[in-house]
Design an enzyme around this catalytic site. Sequence first.
Site, PDB file in Angstrom:
ATOM      1  CD  GLU B  49      -2.813   1.730   2.428  1.00 57.88           C
ATOM      2  OE1 GLU B  49      -2.685   0.751   3.467  1.00 57.88           O
ATOM      3  OE2 GLU B  49      -3.281   2.765   2.424  1.00 57.88           O
ATOM      4  CG  ASP B 114       7.796   9.039  14.051  1.00 51.30           C
ATOM      5  OD1 ASP B 114       8.427   9.909  13.958  1.00 51.30           O
ATOM      6  OD2 ASP B 114       6.416   9.512  14.051  1.00 51.30           O
ATOM      7  CG  ASP B 116       8.114  14.558  16.205  1.00 51.10           C
ATOM      8  OD1 ASP B 116       8.564  15.589  16.381  1.00 51.10           O
ATOM      9  OD2 ASP B 116       6.915  14.520  15.408  1.00 51.10           O
TER      10      ASP B 116
END
Lengths: 521, 417
Positions: B49, B114, B116
């Site tokens: 995807e 991830d 951040d």
Amino acid sequence: MEIVDPKSRSKRTRKGVKLEQKYTHPLQFFHTPPTDTISLQEFEEYAVERLKVLKALDTAGVRHVRGSDKYNELVEKEIKKTKFGPILRTDRRDDEFLQRLDHISHFILRLAYCRSEELRRWFLQQELELLRLRFQRESPESRQDFLRENNLNYSPISEDDKRDITPELIAASGRNTSQAHTQEYFKVPFVEVLDLISKRKVFLSDGFAYVPREDMISILLTHYRAHLSHSLAVTCRALPHLEEDDRLLPMVCGLSKRYVGKDYTSKKTNVGQITADMVEMLSKQSFPMCMQQLHESMKRDHHLRHGGRQQYGLFLKGIGLSLEEAMTFWRKEFTKLIDGDKFDKNYSYNIRHNYGKEGKRANYTPYSCMKVIMSNAPGQGDYHGCPFKHCDEALLAQKLRGQSLSKEHIDKIMTEVKGGHYGVACTKHFLAKHGGVEEQDINSINHPNQYFEESQRILRGDKKESLKPVPNTPRSQYSSSPSQGTPKSQKIPESQGTPGGQMSGIEEMEEDDDLMMSLDC
Amino acid sequence: MGDKSDSGYDPASLPDLLPMYYRKLFPYGPYFRWLNYGGAPKSYFTNREFSFTLKDDVYIRYQSFSDKQEMEKEIQKRCPYKIDIGAVFSHRPKDHKTVKAAAFQAQEKELVFDIDMTDYDDVRSCCSGADICNLCWPLMQIAIKIIDRALRDDFGFKHMLWVYSGRRGVHCWVCDEVARKLSAQGRTAIAEYLSVVKGGEQQTKKVTLDDPIHPSIRQSIDIVRQHFHDYSIKKQDFLGDEEKQKKVLALVPDDVLRKTLEGDFEMGSNSGNWWAIIEKREKDCVSKGSFKASHHIVEEIMLQYCYPRLDVNVSKGVNHLLKSPFCIHPKTGRVCVPIDIEHVEDFDPMAVPTISQILDELNQTSAAAADDSGKKVKDYKKTSMGEYLRIFDKFLKGLESTWSGKILKQSDENREF
Ligand code: SF4
Ligand SMILES: [Zn+2]
């Protein structure tokens, strides 16, 4: 499994082949469904007996530390009262009846408890605990047999190999012991011992975990969890077919409903009675600590992060805020910081989603305390969770003082917090907030929406509502009821929708087939 | 940062620049080499995807491509502001509406992380929110080193792709086969293993260590220690005033020690000697055995200030989407470029080229090289993207060495049919 209705004598056969069931070990992994023929009456009775056992484990786990003497004592006492009585004894090797009961009842409950995330979570956790308890009571030989039967046996590493890494083995155990010198260690791929990994309780090197013999049960539980979690998801997906069987369905539903209690999906009668501008007043009056905290931080920041919006939003839905009112409520607060356009783009999808108007159109149910406490712990910037668990003690005490509770009450609450009994602390908080109410006037708190409803009931002056709990178990489970917890229409998510910022939330919601919890919460 | 002033990029020009970028510079070749994983099985690419974020936050999911050409064509047609990469599904995602919802399952994906900078707001004093600067960027260096080491040494993974997210953080794609095949439980367990700083806004002390300290955490502490003086003391001056000191003292659970330190702090004059005081006092307490609660206060403070803060929700699901490498960050215009794990210190986010910069470079070189005959050089190699593509290439070579053997094996198996 074949079920015979004694009255109609009609047979329902789903699996054509009938095999002679052979139990090779007192413990089972429940790979193959039973092929026995049983009556409807037995069907229900077996299931109810197993439920009592699971319920006992749950209750004991709430009251005492798992594995402690008190815990074991309580569990044993409760299990003895059921048909599973002898299950914790080791001298019942060839008890054919017990094994059949064990086998059949497990599969029935799988049907009953596969229907929503919350039900699956509860069932999985209790079943894992049951296996753990039983495995530990087996003799070393029997344990070895069971592991071998399930292809999970490993050979210990050599003394030489062990010597090289002994300091690491000791440090990784989290205990200051010299046991590492005498223990046997096994080298296994890390994916085999996920619960030791997530607790960081094992030494890992180059993809292999070095597991002491006493922790080898982790391998068993990892496999069992994966197997059962997968099976529950598969059963859930297959359920629409089963629903054509007109007699099974009501019974299966009844089983989870009967012992699980209310789900606090907003009832039709409730919806619309609560409007957006009533929330402020109600939050002071009748919200549990967790929801007060979310409400206040939202008022202050005009924002809540995803975890908070979920926990709070579904709670509000449960107390009767309609979708339209919910939109008004969130919009009013959030647009103090961002403009309406941005709100529509970033948040309205999520709100509609919670009301089953987007995505896979599931009707999501409010979180129970168990879910709040055990899953999705708050991180940086988050205000969700349960204050009794996720708040610094000093800060919690300060908040309680801020609510003008007496020192005596606060001390009582803090004692429970220190003991890790968050539900009890919350119940004590309820009593402190509602003067003149006695312990026996309310059901102990295990769902934020229950807190709210009990409070409103008391303010109205109504009598205690009986929750039809299982005999001997003071605490009932609040969770999604089967008919509502499972997505009804399997509509595929729209391909247009939310902007990137919201994506993570949706993924999380849609990915509830796989569960992961720590057994030691 | 990210304003026109310091990088020459103007967000308003993005719609004009993107078509050019996707036509001339996006590295389709290497990108496909990565996501195709040697073509074994073939469906690995076709069932992947992708999702696009278009102009005005229009977001389209379940894109998929049958081959490199189709991907190239679609990306150039849509010119997405952002591309996300999702899971490999049981069916082609673009056909998902024709498949029963229950049958359409996410099957594999890289294990992703991830990190951040916004999650560090309570422990950096230079910026907040989406801003970053040279004073706080070391946090990302520490994060990369710690996570990469654990993934390599503890979990045995070898193929980590580290990528700058274009603005305020970094992503990690673990591409080993074992990692791609992990269940949600497996991903969750790894994310938990790597999470040390825990708790929400209502919890002040977010790091509590076991005694003895786990060997993996020991290694992390060593990495933090290498940076602590330069980063926390010099760059952040993390004990520099009374307010900062209060925040640190709140992490000392031992009442007696905290009181002592409060008194001590009257004396010192900078973060360096205040920190020395804390270290010394703690050592005294430990040697006297006068602690009840924790033995590792110094380490706990260091970790709370420096240990990587993962967004675990991104890592947990097989189905979670993450921004693709080589996207352009719409606000800063910077390319999401790979980071060389062997030279983490040399990576300067402020020096990452912007889309306008590389397009300029391309214009200049093509003008200069107009009459240059000879073999065709890929356009991106003529710009400052080239050096980042070399990093990507190194990663790809490592990955390719693992599947060359496998493809042979597979074709053997296929022969039997
Ligand atoms: S115990 Fe339940 S209701 Fe009470 S504060 Fe915690 S999560 Fe909320
Ligand atoms: Zn900064």
